[in-house]
Write a protein that holds these residues in place. Structure first.
Motif, PDB file in Angstrom:
ATOM      1  N   UNK A   1       0.865  -1.182   0.000  1.00  0.00           N
ATOM      2  CA  UNK A   1       0.000   0.000   0.000  1.00  0.00           C
ATOM      3  C   UNK A   1       0.897   1.227   0.000  1.00  0.00           C
ATOM      4  N   UNK A   2       0.597   2.245  -0.821  1.00  0.00           N
ATOM      5  CA  UNK A   2      -0.543   2.373  -1.737  1.00  0.00           C
ATOM      6  C   UNK A   2      -0.215   2.010  -3.187  1.00  0.00           C
ATOM      7  N   UNK A   3       0.990   1.480  -3.450  1.00  0.00           N
ATOM      8  CA  UNK A   3       1.414   1.278  -4.836  1.00  0.00           C
ATOM      9  C   UNK A   3       0.830   0.026  -5.468  1.00  0.00           C
ATOM     10  N   UNK A   4       0.312  -0.891  -4.632  1.00  0.00           N
ATOM     11  CA  UNK A   4      -0.309  -2.129  -5.119  1.00  0.00           C
ATOM     12  C   UNK A   4       0.689  -3.025  -5.851  1.00  0.00           C
ATOM     13  N   UNK A   5       1.947  -2.963  -5.425  1.00  0.00           N
ATOM     14  CA  UNK A   5       2.977  -3.812  -6.023  1.00  0.00           C
ATOM     15  C   UNK A   5       3.009  -5.155  -5.305  1.00  0.00           C
ATOM     16  N   UNK A   6       3.120  -6.265  -6.026  1.00  0.00           N
ATOM     17  CA  UNK A   6       3.170  -7.574  -5.363  1.00  0.00           C
ATOM     18  C   UNK A   6       4.468  -7.754  -4.584  1.00  0.00           C
ATOM     19  N   UNK A   7       4.382  -8.443  -3.452  1.00  0.00           N
ATOM     20  CA  UNK A   7       5.558  -8.694  -2.627  1.00  0.00           C
ATOM     21  C   UNK A   7       5.356  -9.981  -1.853  1.00  0.00           C
ATOM     22  N   UNK A   8       6.414 -10.724  -1.673  1.00  0.00           N
ATOM     23  CA  UNK A   8       6.396 -11.922  -0.838  1.00  0.00           C
ATOM     24  C   UNK A   8       7.165 -11.617   0.440  1.00  0.00           C
ATOM     25  N   UNK A   9       6.489 -11.708   1.578  1.00  0.00           N
ATOM     26  CA  UNK A   9       7.149 -11.436   2.849  1.00  0.00           C
ATOM     27  C   UNK A   9       7.867 -12.683   3.339  1.00  0.00           C
ATOM     28  N   UNK A  10       9.133 -12.528   3.656  1.00  0.00           N
ATOM     29  CA  UNK A  10       9.913 -13.643   4.205  1.00  0.00           C
ATOM     30  C   UNK A  10      10.103 -13.514   5.702  1.00  0.00           C
TER      31      UNK A  10
END
Length: 439
Positions: free
Chosen positions: A413-422
């Motif tokens: 948020x707010x860019x709506x970019x996908x990310x995988x949290x490690x």
């Protein structure tokens, strides 16, 4: 590990106040009509409703709309909370028809209107002083007095042991809902008026239509059957103590623990970073919170509770407004703050886990390696989740989280970019924050 921010050792009742469905994802916008424009009128506010609607807010709270007393007045214009007549409007703001037009236009834009109600006291030239002197509290000498233990010398204290007073106030409150069409009240110093009065009034108001009631007070019992929302003074105090180095992130987690354990389910506590009192008497939020201002705003929207925006705050007003004089808001709506508020309102509106009261999801703490500096929590329900990470310190923090519930695919948020949290090797700058959304 993820755990509830608090474990309940006793049964918590649901609030019996029947909160209207339209308050499900509501954000409150407070309007200081006097200072809102050069004219300071209802018409000027009405002309700006399209802009407010574009911000995404749902509930407009207008400071007292009633005539202001002249006897013992403070300053040249007096306090809006020194009410001269509970059943008419302040001519400085416009006419009753002007106010009705404002309410009708707000309704046409799918916004609701609540007004400030000052039940505890009146101006010294309110007609009740003359017509019903026995409705006022008396001192030992038998003289009417201002509210005890206050410096509110411009108002006279009312005595709620008098049934006639209760009936008059109740009828007045019913009038503005039934005849004018407002949608509820923000009740000034609500705890200084007997709770059973508010409970009786709420039942009668709901008999007209579903209303929204906000208490300027901080007691769980007010939510039993009278109020939907109340002030989160403790939230504000903790946030400011953190900024001043007198509290830590864990204290904010403890606030939500208390919220979940000791307040009725469904009770909304209003978190705010500015309002009319704080702006005038304490300072503008940019000075109070400094570099932590954005972090405070983010928490007020993503944590449990209902958020408030004070008129001009979204447009970076940097002025402490005079309370008893004309003093215009400085509107700077090209400031990035406007975009932040708009984005946060949209986030809260769209994501059901952030909805108010019993509609939203409980906040659950997510353990991290620096719990005194970093506040991490998640609100999730079914496939929706909002994971919030806030650095509540003035230094860059490197930390880790370890929890299967949070380690997943999100959008930033707010860019709506996908990310995988490690969960490993995370870092936030001083007072930095991140919001991750899954839906």
């Amino acid at each position: 590990m993820t755990q509830a921010l608090g474990t309940t050792s006793k049964s918590i009742n649901f609030s019996q106040a029947k909160t209207p469905e339209w308050a499900r994802n509501a954000v409150i916008y407070q309007i200081n009509t006097r200072q809102y424009s050069e004219s300071g009128t209802f018409a000027a506010v009405e002309a700006d409703l399209a802009r407010i609607k574009a911000l995404g807010v749902d509930v407009l709270w207008l400071m007292p709309i009633h005539p202001i007393g002249e006897k013992k007045r403070k300053g040249s214009m007096g306090s809006p909370y020194a009410v001269k007549d509970f059943r008419s409007v302040n001519p400085d703001l416009g006419t009753l028809e002007d106010f009705k037009s404002l309410v009708n236009t707000a309704h046409a834009l799918d916004m609701k209107v609540i007004i400030d109600w000052v039940a505890n006291h009146t101006a010294w030239d309110n007609h009740l002083i003359r017509d019903q002197p026995d409705w006022f509290t008396q001192d030992e000498a038998g003289q009417m007095r201002h509210p005890k233990d206050t410096d509110w010398l411009d108002v006279a204290d009312l005595d709620y042991t008098r049934q006639g007073l209760r009936d008059y106030m109740k009828e007045s409150l019913l009038y503005w809902v039934s005849d004018v069409g407002i949608d509820g009240y923000r009740c000034d110093v609500a705890g200084m008026v007997p709770t059973d009065f508010w409970e009786d009034v709420r039942l009668a108001l709901d008999g007209i239509k579903p209303v929204f009631m906000l208490a300027e007070w901080q007691e769980p019992e007010l939510h039993n059957s009278a109020f939907d929302a109340s002030y989160a003074w403790r939230w504000k105090e903790i946030m400011q103590d953190i900024v001043n180095g007198q509290a830590r992130a864990q204290d904010m987690a403890d606030y939500y623990t208390d919220y979940q354990n000791n307040w009725p389910k469904g009770a909304m506590r209003m978190a705010y970073t500015s309002n009319h009192d704080q702006n005038t008497w304490d300072g503008i939020p940019q000075d109070i919170y400094g570099d932590a201002y954005e972090a405070a705003i983010v928490l007020s929207f993503t944590g449990e509770g209902i958020p408030l925006i004070y008129s001009g705050q979204e447009c970076a007003n940097t002025k402490r407004l005079e309370f008893f004089e004309k003093d215009l808001i400085q509107w700077r709506c090209d400031d990035p703050l406007n975009g932040l508020f708009r984005d946060l309102v949209q986030l809260k509106t769209d994501n059901p886990v952030l909805h108010n009261g019993a509609w939203g999801a409980r906040a659950k703490v997510v353990e991290n390696s620096k719990p005194q500096k970093i506040f991490t929590f998640i609100r999730h329900k079914e496939d929706n989740a909002v994971f919030v990470v806030v650095n509540l310190s003035d230094q860059t923090q490197k930390f880790q989280i370890s929890d299967g519930l949070t380690l997943a695919q999100y959008s930033t948020f707010p860019t709506n970019s996908p990310v995988t949290l490690t969960g490993k090797d995370l870092s936030l700058p001083p007072w930095g924050w991140s919001i991750y959304v899954r839906n």
